[in-house]
Each structure stands twice: as C-alpha cells, then as structure tokens.
Design an enzyme around this catalytic site. Sequence first.
Site, PDB file in Angstrom:
ATOM      1  N   ASP A 151     -14.845  45.038  -5.123  1.00  0.00           N
ATOM      2  CA  ASP A 151     -14.211  44.430  -6.289  1.00  0.00           C
ATOM      3  C   ASP A 151     -15.275  43.877  -7.249  1.00  0.00           C
ATOM      4  O   ASP A 151     -16.173  43.144  -6.833  1.00  0.00           O
ATOM      5  CB  ASP A 151     -13.327  43.278  -5.784  1.00  0.00           C
ATOM      6  CG  ASP A 151     -12.418  42.733  -6.856  1.00  0.00           C
ATOM      7  OD1 ASP A 151     -11.554  43.486  -7.332  1.00  0.00           O
ATOM      8  OD2 ASP A 151     -12.586  41.553  -7.219  1.00  0.00           O
TER       9      ASP A 151
ATOM     10  N   GLU B 284     -15.941  48.897  -7.977  1.00  0.00           N
ATOM     11  CA  GLU B 284     -15.084  48.764  -9.152  1.00  0.00           C
ATOM     12  C   GLU B 284     -15.967  48.282 -10.284  1.00  0.00           C
ATOM     13  O   GLU B 284     -16.664  47.272 -10.127  1.00  0.00           O
ATOM     14  CB  GLU B 284     -13.947  47.781  -8.932  1.00  0.00           C
ATOM     15  CG  GLU B 284     -12.997  47.778 -10.104  1.00  0.00           C
ATOM     16  CD  GLU B 284     -12.333  46.451 -10.368  1.00  0.00           C
ATOM     17  OE1 GLU B 284     -12.812  45.444  -9.853  1.00  0.00           O
ATOM     18  OE2 GLU B 284     -11.316  46.428 -11.066  1.00  0.00           O
TER      19      GLU B 284
ATOM     20  N   HIS C 243      -3.656  49.311  -9.258  1.00  0.00           N
ATOM     21  CA  HIS C 243      -2.789  48.122  -9.219  1.00  0.00           C
ATOM     22  C   HIS C 243      -3.018  47.191 -10.411  1.00  0.00           C
ATOM     23  O   HIS C 243      -2.313  46.181 -10.565  1.00  0.00           O
ATOM     24  CB  HIS C 243      -3.040  47.358  -7.921  1.00  0.00           C
ATOM     25  CG  HIS C 243      -4.435  46.813  -7.836  1.00  0.00           C
ATOM     26  ND1 HIS C 243      -5.560  47.599  -7.726  1.00  0.00           N
ATOM     27  CD2 HIS C 243      -4.882  45.545  -7.886  1.00  0.00           C
ATOM     28  CE1 HIS C 243      -6.628  46.842  -7.700  1.00  0.00           C
ATOM     29  NE2 HIS C 243      -6.262  45.587  -7.798  1.00  0.00           N
ATOM     30  N   ASP C 244      -4.033  47.497 -11.219  1.00  0.00           N
ATOM     31  CA  ASP C 244      -4.349  46.630 -12.372  1.00  0.00           C
ATOM     32  C   ASP C 244      -3.884  47.184 -13.701  1.00  0.00           C
ATOM     33  O   ASP C 244      -4.072  46.512 -14.735  1.00  0.00           O
ATOM     34  CB  ASP C 244      -5.870  46.452 -12.483  1.00  0.00           C
ATOM     35  CG  ASP C 244      -6.451  45.578 -11.403  1.00  0.00           C
ATOM     36  OD1 ASP C 244      -7.621  45.771 -11.053  1.00  0.00           O
ATOM     37  OD2 ASP C 244      -5.715  44.692 -10.903  1.00  0.00           O
TER      38      ASP C 244
ATOM     39  N   ASP D 283     -10.943  46.818   0.878  1.00  0.00           N
ATOM     40  CA  ASP D 283     -11.248  46.222  -0.417  1.00  0.00           C
ATOM     41  C   ASP D 283     -11.940  44.884  -0.145  1.00  0.00           C
ATOM     42  O   ASP D 283     -11.352  44.021   0.525  1.00  0.00           O
ATOM     43  CB  ASP D 283      -9.933  45.989  -1.167  1.00  0.00           C
ATOM     44  CG  ASP D 283     -10.117  45.927  -2.666  1.00  0.00           C
ATOM     45  OD1 ASP D 283      -9.175  46.307  -3.385  1.00  0.00           O
ATOM     46  OD2 ASP D 283     -11.205  45.495  -3.116  1.00  0.00           O
TER      47      ASP D 283
HETATM   48  O1  TEU Z   1     -10.143  43.702 -11.185  1.00  0.00           O
HETATM   49  C1  TEU Z   1     -11.145  43.367 -12.139  1.00  0.00           C
HETATM   50  C2  TEU Z   1     -10.799  44.015 -13.348  1.00  0.00           C
HETATM   51  O2  TEU Z   1     -11.609  44.615 -14.017  1.00  0.00           O
HETATM   52  C3  TEU Z   1      -9.336  43.982 -13.654  1.00  0.00           C
HETATM   53  O3  TEU Z   1      -8.905  42.680 -13.238  1.00  0.00           O
HETATM   54  C4  TEU Z   1      -9.156  44.102 -15.105  1.00  0.00           C
HETATM   55  O4  TEU Z   1     -10.293  43.608 -15.741  1.00  0.00           O
HETATM   56  C5  TEU Z   1      -8.055  43.225 -15.541  1.00  0.00           C
HETATM   57  O5  TEU Z   1      -6.921  43.551 -14.784  1.00  0.00           O
HETATM   58  C6  TEU Z   1      -7.897  43.462 -16.989  1.00  0.00           C
HETATM   59  O6  TEU Z   1      -6.626  43.065 -17.351  1.00  0.00           O
HETATM   60  C7  TEU Z   1     -10.407  43.338  -9.860  1.00  0.00           C
HETATM   61  C8  TEU Z   1      -9.142  43.597  -9.063  1.00  0.00           C
HETATM   62  O7  TEU Z   1      -8.836  44.995  -9.107  1.00  0.00           O
HETATM   63  C9  TEU Z   1      -8.039  42.779  -9.675  1.00  0.00           C
HETATM   64  O8  TEU Z   1      -6.784  43.048  -9.044  1.00  0.00           O
HETATM   65  C10 TEU Z   1      -8.395  41.314  -9.518  1.00  0.00           C
HETATM   66  O9  TEU Z   1      -7.426  40.538 -10.200  1.00  0.00           O
HETATM   67  C11 TEU Z   1      -9.780  41.008 -10.116  1.00  0.00           C
HETATM   68  O10 TEU Z   1     -10.765  41.960  -9.782  1.00  0.00           O
HETATM   69  C12 TEU Z   1     -10.285  39.686  -9.578  1.00  0.00           C
HETATM   70  O11 TEU Z   1     -10.590  39.846  -8.208  1.00  0.00           O
END
Ligand code: TEU
Length: 552
Positions: free
Chosen positions: A203, A258, A331-332, A102
Amino acid sequence: MSQAIQRKWWKEEVIYQIYPRSYKDSTGDGIGDIQGIISKLDYIKELGIDIIWLSPVYQSPNDDNGYDISDYYDIHPEFGTMADFDQLLNGVHDRGMRLIMDVVFNHSSDEHEWFEKSKQSTDNDYRDYYIWKKGVNGGPPNNWRSFFGGSAWEYDNTTDEYFLHLFTKKQPDLNWENPKVVKEVHDITRFWLDKGIDGFRMDVIPLISKRLDFADTDLEAFNDIVTHVYSNGPKVHEYINDMCEKVLKHYDIMTVGEGPGITKDTGLDYVGHDRGELSMIFHLDHMFLGHGPLGKFDPVPYGWPEVKQIFQDWYDAMGDSGWISIFLDNHDFPRMVSRFGNDTIYREQSAKMLAILIMTMRGTPCIYQGTELGMTNVQFDNISDYRDVETHNYHKEFISRGVSDADFLSRVHEHGRDNARTPIQWNSDINAGFSAGKPWIIANPNYKTIHAQECLDNKDSIFYFYKNLMDLRKQEKTLVYGEWQVIEQESQDLYVYRRWDDCDSFYILLNHSDHHHIYNLDLSEHNLILSNNSEHTDILIPWEGRIYKRIN
Ligand code: TEU
C-alpha cells in the site's frame, strides 16, 4: 520473442483482488469474512485465476476499512481467526493458486500499541515510531493536505505537538527514518512469508520516505502534491532495496507496489529488473484521470485519448526492463464498466471489450472482484448510505465550500470508492446472496439481474468471456511477452494495436464507443480467434472487441 525481457511466473499469471468486507459473509453479521472466501475458492479457480490479492484482514478499528492496522500479526475477528486464514491459504495452494497479502507500511492505526505508547510523552521509546512536530504560528507544522481532506497534521494536546497523517487522523504515518520501525516492518513481512504466502501488495509504498524539511508546498493540484511532495522521497529506494535484501529476495514471491505519485519517468526506479526492488507496480495515472485540483470530487473532463496516451507512455517507459500490472478498477475507484464502458445498454458488450484490453496489453492483468460479472457503480439516494471515510470527509469539506448536497452526491455517484465496495452479487436472493444478515453497505439494487448465478448459467456471460481470455493468454505467451504497437487509426473511437514476437502476431481491435465503425486493416493473413460479437463484418459494432491471430 524479445530475448531481453525476463520470463517470470508473475508476468504470466492473472491477479484477482478480493476486498474481504464485501466478498461473502459466512456468519450472517453482514460483513464478508475468510470462511466466505473459502466457500468461493472453486468459483475463483473456475474463472481461471492464478493469484489472489487479499485486501487487509488484520486487526483494525476500520476507520479506513482495514487500511488502518492495529495489529499486523493477527486477524480481525470479524473476518475470522488465524486458523481460518491458514485454511484459506491451504485451500488456495491446494487449487494451484497463490495468495498475496496487502501490507500497509506507510502508516498504522492510531490504535496500534506503538502509537498508544508514542503519544504518551515526547521521550518514550515509541515516540519516534511516528512523525511528531511542533506547530507553527498556532497552527500545523506546514500546509500539507490529507488524501482524505483537511490538514495532514493532527494536534495532540497531551504533548503539545502535531503528528503527520497523509490519510485519516486515525492513520498516523510511520517514521521510516527510525531503524526500529524498519526492523518491525521486516519482522512482519518475514512472519507472513514464513506462513507460506506468495507475496505482497504494498500500500502506498512510494510515500514511506518523507522530505525531512517538511516545507510548505506551493503546489495547488493535489495530484502534483502527491507526486512531488509525498511520493518518491529521498530514501524510498534505499528502504525498499533494504527490505528486499534483508527479507524479500530470500523467497520465491512477487511484490506489487501501489504507486500513487510514481510517474512514467520514475517507474523503472521501482521495477527495473536491475533494481532489486519490486516485481511490478500499480501505477495510478489512468486512475487519477479526471481528478481536479481538489481531487476526485473536483472533477475535470477526460476521455479515451488520455487513457490511450497513458498506456503508450507506460509501455515506452517500461520497455523490456520493467513491468506493470494492467487494471481498470479496484476497491478505490469506480467500477470499470461504468467508468470506461457503457453500463446501460451496452453493459455486457463493453465489459467484454474492456476484458480484451486488460488481457492483451503487456502487463500482469488484475481483475477486481465482481468485474467478471460486469458489476456497476451504485447510486445511493442519501449520503448516509455511503460508508467510505474519504467520501464523508470530503462531503463536509465541499459542503463548507458551498457545494450543494445534491451536487456532491452526484460527484460521489461518479467517483466514490463505495461504487466498488457494494457486496458481491452472488444471486438474486435477498442481499444478493452476500449475507443472511444486514450487509455493512447496501447491495446494488441491480443485483436482481446482475449476479454470479446468472453468469455461471450462461455460457455467453462476461464470466466465461474472461475465462476464455485467461485460457488464451496462458496458451499464447506472445500476449504476455510480445511487443506492442498501436496501429494508427483515423477514428478516435477505435483502439487497434498489435502484439508480436518471433513466433506469432496478433491484432486487437477495440471499439470503445456507442457507434459503428469501419476499420481499414488488411487482416487477410490472420484468423479471428476471439470476439464479443457473433457477426463478423468490416464494421465494428458498438463496444465490439476482436482478437486476430496470424495464420502460420
Ligand atoms: O490507496 C492510496 C491511494 O492512492 C488511494 O487512496 C487514492 O489515492 C484515493 O482513493 C484517491 O481518492 C491506498 C489504499 O488502496 C486505500 O484503500 C487506502 O485508503 C489508502 O491507501 C490508505 O491506506
């Protein structure tokens, strides 16, 4: 078989995402680590996984649990050492699996040496590694909001300027307009590729090109701001194409972007076979469902009709020319069995039905750690039990808007990212067998009954259901490359679709409801080859899924 569609290893394989902090702790410090992952490689192989997506393990102050990188070339000591990483990579390859890392190139940590130097003055060599602007009328340069609440600008009184951070103020956005930043990124990707990894998850890659007028936005809904202001900027494809030309295309790897803000209308620009950019994307259209104007903690209703429309839109958009990953959590986002299934009386049944969906749609399946166990959302009683910076930032913001603590907590229960970040439930021992020490986040109390040991001992478990599906998908390439079409259904509760090519034809019947449904389909020329229900009549029981294959 559609001849137009290109055959690639990364289309035929299955991804398993590991969020290392919550996977397995080998030292007893309460934090998952690389040796812990190594101890579970045989488990992952047994599941049938081909590609491991490893969330960040680099040096980081963990403001955003590793998505704020302070050294791209070194492993965070809490996860282990570079020797541990090399052992992990060798262990993955020795088992015939692959590992993708990642990488976070939209922003770094504010504790990265680049930023430490950049903020010292307005004219040092690192100033333009980041995006600094004078304030306007005593405030930030514009009205942009952070993904994590508040302004997207932080004032620095040393130089009387603001810096941009689309995420937390400890995640300053990198300035891709600066060729030195681009070279740094290329050097980092080459370093990890030369170690032998098999690709990258990138990311928030659609965000790296900024609209340089930095104009105020008059858009209200945050999802619209993400799509039309933060993502798909004027040079995003130039930057990605340049990275491919100079680095990525010289390795047999896969890349998955992503894609917050990537829409069905812009998807092929990133993954079209003729574009020379990314292998595939994680679009987030279905993940952002339910996010109101102020984001996920400002929820709006949605349901399966919207989910099914999004799957249709993306199939139509990709055609034979592009490729996406098929996933329902990470994880989000909340645990998929809680969000799209029924995590109480039909937990196992609905988890298996959702597994059939993920494994039979056209796209590379991505399974998030613990999904193979049917792990569910968690409901902590106190906001202090949550760890996610996004949750705490919005807690402050929504309380200041007059939302009660109890109301906000209920929104966290449904939409918070920590739902997916509780420790993996390995067994019914203390802390779910995740750690001998106090875990960094409390384990879901249901670990007493929901855990890997139970699944491994039970041949009818979700784990083995996923394993059987992965075996089936490897045998039946029609489920990878075949065409896809929804079969019209009177009932809103059924999702029935077909996969076919010149060789084979499959019907998939899914009942995504708590109700029984008759289906009116002549399947006389097909055999039932897989189901999550031992009884087979013309009635689909709640959360029943079936796969039929044409009798040749
Ligand atoms: O996530 C970006 C993203 O789109 C998510 O953060 C989502 O928008 C957010 O959780 C909405 O609530 C990536 C990573 O997957 C995330 O873990 C990071 O926090 C973020 O980027 C910043 O690097």
